[in-house]
Design a protein around this motif. Structure first.
Motif, PDB file in Angstrom:
ATOM      1  N   ASP A 168       0.886  -1.170   0.000  1.00  0.00           N
ATOM      2  CA  ASP A 168       0.000   0.000   0.000  1.00  0.00           C
ATOM      3  C   ASP A 168       0.921   1.215   0.000  1.00  0.00           C
ATOM      4  OD1 ASP A 168      -1.937   1.931   0.343  1.00  0.00           O
ATOM      5  OD2 ASP A 168      -2.686   1.164   2.261  1.00  0.00           O
TER       6      ASP A 168
ATOM      7  N   CYS B 253       0.307   5.128   2.047  1.00  0.00           N
ATOM      8  CA  CYS B 253      -0.847   4.442   2.659  1.00  0.00           C
ATOM      9  C   CYS B 253      -1.666   5.315   3.592  1.00  0.00           C
ATOM     10  CB  CYS B 253      -0.351   3.219   3.430  1.00  0.00           C
ATOM     11  SG  CYS B 253       0.789   3.643   4.767  1.00  0.00           S
TER      12      CYS B 253
ATOM     13  N   GLY C 171      -3.842   3.742   6.324  1.00  0.00           N
ATOM     14  CA  GLY C 171      -3.670   2.340   5.932  1.00  0.00           C
ATOM     15  C   GLY C 171      -4.920   1.492   5.908  1.00  0.00           C
TER      16      GLY C 171
ATOM     17  N   ALA D  22      -4.193  -1.151   3.474  1.00  0.00           N
ATOM     18  CA  ALA D  22      -3.230  -2.133   4.000  1.00  0.00           C
ATOM     19  C   ALA D  22      -3.922  -3.086   4.969  1.00  0.00           C
ATOM     20  CB  ALA D  22      -2.075  -1.419   4.690  1.00  0.00           C
TER      21      ALA D  22
ATOM     22  N   ALA E 219       3.340  -1.293   4.062  1.00  0.00           N
ATOM     23  CA  ALA E 219       2.622  -0.023   4.029  1.00  0.00           C
ATOM     24  C   ALA E 219       3.630   1.101   4.206  1.00  0.00           C
ATOM     25  CB  ALA E 219       1.569   0.004   5.151  1.00  0.00           C
TER      26      ALA E 219
ATOM     27  N   LEU F 269       1.565   6.198  10.263  1.00  0.00           N
ATOM     28  CA  LEU F 269       1.999   4.807  10.415  1.00  0.00           C
ATOM     29  C   LEU F 269       1.873   4.337  11.864  1.00  0.00           C
ATOM     30  CD1 LEU F 269       5.052   4.672   7.984  1.00  0.00           C
ATOM     31  CD2 LEU F 269       2.652   4.133   7.567  1.00  0.00           C
TER      32      LEU F 269
ATOM     33  N   LEU G 227      -1.656   3.457  12.185  1.00  0.00           N
ATOM     34  CA  LEU G 227      -1.903   2.204  11.462  1.00  0.00           C
ATOM     35  C   LEU G 227      -1.429   0.999  12.280  1.00  0.00           C
ATOM     36  CD1 LEU G 227      -2.489   0.301   9.122  1.00  0.00           C
ATOM     37  CD2 LEU G 227      -0.459   1.166   7.948  1.00  0.00           C
TER      38      LEU G 227
ATOM     39  N   ILE H  47       1.386  -6.560   8.873  1.00  0.00           N
ATOM     40  CA  ILE H  47       1.636  -5.305   8.143  1.00  0.00           C
ATOM     41  C   ILE H  47       3.013  -4.772   8.540  1.00  0.00           C
ATOM     42  CG2 ILE H  47       0.892  -2.952   7.643  1.00  0.00           C
ATOM     43  CD1 ILE H  47      -1.929  -3.717   8.194  1.00  0.00           C
TER      44      ILE H  47
ATOM     45  N   THR I 101       5.132  -1.656   8.379  1.00  0.00           N
ATOM     46  CA  THR I 101       5.073  -0.230   8.052  1.00  0.00           C
ATOM     47  C   THR I 101       6.489   0.322   7.892  1.00  0.00           C
ATOM     48  OG1 THR I 101       4.972   0.318  10.399  1.00  0.00           O
ATOM     49  CG2 THR I 101       2.883   0.179   9.230  1.00  0.00           C
TER      50      THR I 101
END
Ligand SMILES: C[S@@+](CC[C@H](N)C(=O)[O-])C[C@H]1O[C@@H](n2cnc3c(N)ncnc32)[C@H](O)[C@@H]1O
Length: 204
Positions: A39, A42, A45, A48, A60, A68, A71, A82, A84
């Motif tokens: 993503d 993002c 996200g 994501a 992401a 982030l 996220l 995920i 980041t």
């Protein structure tokens, strides 16, 4: 374009969490059940999070650290991985042949087109949705440079096979449908199987 500082400030001061974009939410059935997804730019996200819930090992990237961090907090509440990374995607572009799925939503940097195509694995899918210059209201970026011209997504990714394309412009009842934006899902064909039509030969 807004700077990373401006985006960080925006993410610090708004509680709003946008949903996954239509290009992904309406076409989740096209996603592979395993593989690697990116993503790009993002934000918070939502895309994501959807990719990871779907079972994809998800990366992401955004240059706004605050986004982030938020996220990561959402990510611990759901299944899936995920990764980041605070990253200026215009400078640190994705590596070639790395992703089965790439999602770009509400972000436009034309210098990334060839890197995005190269970053897809064979049969990889690009999901792209962003604002168009042709629009029915003033939502989205004010600077036309960050909005797509008519048909531009199709032209930018002409080397990929179109799976879905939607650009409704101002046609018909503009209170309905996808307005102000265009969306594209396109696939990286592994090699020319001899059954694709190239624009130049199609017009001959
Ligand atoms: C309009 S938001 C879209 C966020 C997300 N894709 C979405 O649809 O909800 C644009 C995002 O791009 C990020 N961005 C802008 N330029 C960037 C760059 N050069 N590198 C990384 N992120 C960038 C901003 O921080 C912001 O999160």
């Amino acid at each position: 374009m807004n700077s990373a500082i401006e985006w960080n400030n925006r993410y610090q001061t708004t509680a709003h969490k946008p949903p996954p974009c239509q290009v992904l939410a309406a076409y989740t059935h096209l996603l592979p059940s395993s593989g690697t997804a990116l993503d790009l730019a993002c934000g918070l996200g939502a895309n994501a999070l959807l990719l990871a819930r779907h079972g994809l090992d998800t990366y992401a990237w955004d240059y706004a650290q605050t986004a982030l961090e938020r996220l990561q907090a959402y990510a611990v509440t759901q299944p899936g991985q995920i990764h980041t990374q605070v990253r200026d995607v215009s400078v640190s572009k994705p590596s070639p042949a790395t992703y089965d799925v790439i999602v770009v939503c509400h972000f436009l940097d034309r210098s990334l087109v060839s890197a995005l195509i190269q970053a897809l694995k064979p049969n990889g899918l690009l999901f792209y949705q962003t604002f168009t210059r042709t629009c029915v209201n003033d939502c989205g970026p004010k600077n036309p440079e960050f909005r797509l011209r008519d048909n531009e997504l199709l032209l930018m990714f002409a080397d990929l096979q179109v799976v879905v394309y939607q650009e409704e412009a101002c046609i018909g009842d503009t209170t309905q449908g996808l307005r102000n934006e265009a969306l594209l899902i396109a696939r990286k064909i592994p090699f020319d199987k001899g059954n694709s039509i190239h624009t130049s030969s199609a017009l001959e």
